[in-house]
Design an enzyme around this catalytic site. Sequence first.
Site, short mmCIF file in Angstrom:
data_model
loop_
_atom_site.label_atom_id
_atom_site.label_comp_id
_atom_site.label_asym_id
_atom_site.label_seq_id
_atom_site.Cartn_x
_atom_site.Cartn_y
_atom_site.Cartn_z
N GLU A 1 17.77 22.43 7.52
CA GLU A 1 16.96 23.16 6.55
C GLU A 1 17.42 24.61 6.34
O GLU A 1 17.26 25.15 5.25
CB GLU A 1 15.49 23.16 6.99
CG GLU A 1 14.79 21.82 6.87
CD GLU A 1 14.64 21.36 5.44
OE1 GLU A 1 14.30 22.20 4.57
OE2 GLU A 1 14.88 20.16 5.16
N SER B 1 -6.95 -27.18 -8.92
CA SER B 1 -7.71 -28.21 -8.21
C SER B 1 -8.40 -27.68 -6.96
O SER B 1 -9.22 -28.39 -6.37
CB SER B 1 -6.79 -29.37 -7.84
OG SER B 1 -6.34 -30.02 -9.01
#
Length: 692
Positions: free
Chosen positions: A106, A371
Amino acid sequence: MARKDGGPDRNEHGGGRKPRRSFLGNLFYWGAVLAVWGLIFAVVFFAIFARDLPDTSSLYEVDRQPSITYLDRSGALIAVRGTQMAPPVDLDALPDYVPAAFVAIEDRRFYHHPGFDPIGMSRAMASNLKAGRVVQGGSTITQQLAKNLFLTPDQNMKRKVQELMLAVWLEMKFTKKEILALYLNRVYFGAGAYGIEAASQRYFDKSADKLTVGESALLAGLLKAPSRYSPVSESERAATRANVVLNEMVEVGAITPAQRDAAVAEPVRVSRTLASQHAQYFIDWLDKQIRGLVGEPTEDMVVETTLDLTLQTDAERAVRRILDRDKGRGVEQAALVALDGEGRVRAMIGGGSYADSQFNRATDARRQAGSAWKPFVYLAAVEAGYTPTTPVVDQPVTIGGWSPKNYSGNFSGQMTLAQAVAQSTNTVAAYVADQVGRDAVARAARRLGISSEIGLQPSMALGAVEVSPLEMAQAYDAFANGGKRVEAWGISRIRTPSGRVIYSHGAGENGQTINNPSLYYMNQMLRGVITSGSGRSAAIGGRDIAGKTGTTSDYKDAWFVGYTGGFVAAVWVGKDDNKAMRGVTGGSSPAAIWRGFMEAALPRLAVQPIPNGPPLPEGWVAPDPVGDMMGQVQDPYAQPVEGEPGPPIIDGQPVPTPAPLPGDQPVIRPTSPQPTVKEAPRAEKKADADFF
């Protein structure tokens, strides 16, 4: 001309001659002018941007939404929604490589800049200009901290200037070590976790001081984009990013090449609760209910749920295995809901991938039942006087201009009602529904727990009704638990972390909704579906199993809903765009998912045989056992259909999968009127009822 009195010369206009400044004098003069104006500009500039700087006294305050922690029935963590915070971590308590990972990726010059990095900013600007878009950021850790603590995420010049001003202020007020500690304890790591301790607990189920080199690199890599590099939903991308962090750590001397190689070789294992992302469908379902139970949360809460994480994992594996196996047949999505006899949700799968789609097909999708709807038809029938041995005829029938056809296109003639149920014969189901009254069928379905709209058109008898898997599991539960109606539920208790109870699910009374002998008849016939009917592929040796398959027109939806004593699971497969699959019936993919799940679940559940329910009427004599009642069903359609794959393989063993039996798919084609056979008195119908 010089004056006689010795005074200075003057020109003819009376003016004196000004001496010229030297080069250094001019430089000094104009430098002073520019400095004054620069100072004025700087004062005005900073006054404008500092006018609405946030109050830095909020440095140690956290403005967050209350968190909701979800636990399974055994107390295991399922998920945390909202903001998860943890006590601040002392930097000295962490291994050196943990903070070093964040500095390396970073802000490599963190220890050498005054809060902003001109070199990094110049490099980022050049990269962005070259790419024509923002591809690299130049913010330092101090700037990121200033933004996270005090500013909004708005991208504009004013916010950037304020970020620089606050970064310099932080550098003047705190040491580098204190700034890094603040940063690690406040930064967002995704999945609702703020701070290194919360992230470590959330992703790895361990405290931050126990992090390995690889885990540290993975967490550091998350910060660039927590969702994009999530080790849960984007594991490959997260691993690639972690390798970048490890290489940066080697380059700055934070770790040795040998440590990097060891970290790459050791797999990073994400917390089981986060890896079980499909449980998030269940959490989404509960999240909508919590506000209705306790209002908008104003404090942290713990929700104790009915989910069983072990069964949830079994369900995920069963679904994933069949989706992968049958994707060539167009099976793209699946849903599964498992309930115990009291209606408690033990497992819920809302789709193939929560990361790809958060739409919960288990609770929110409405698909035609096919069904799988027929048990409601036959329940109404046995309550109207039919029995499993009642003779019926599979022959052409026309009802209101509609003539249903069997899947095979053939008719089998006379059979028993039990045989018609097992073979899922369309003509018999349509005829019986018309005889007992489709309104009676709708009332039976409503009574068992179907809440979706039910149309009374003739095709309703064959499942032309859109329902959710949750509704189907809820309705079939009455067959599994002795005939009692249940409403599916998932929240046992809501409390505060200190133990104060906010809500507790009441014991409630599940009313008797199916009496005997109707319940006995239904369970016998639905057992026959498994022993000699369309659901044979779902049979599990030594287990008392019953259920029903369902397949809709053109193979758009396929279902299997099955149960044993006090436990039911409903499975649906299909496509979100409602397009047809390739020959997928309820007895194939859904039954395979159901069987795979139940084979793993049943030993854990120690379930009993299907209960008979309330006492049978005095003097009532049970019919022959289901095997005799079914007879020897001669099924000419039991051979594999040409072009279909062979039997499925579950755990290395082939499972016989019958071809679609007659009736498993409603086919609606108008034909000329045909005679019908009347077996029982027709129930009175409500003339003015259109929907239930």
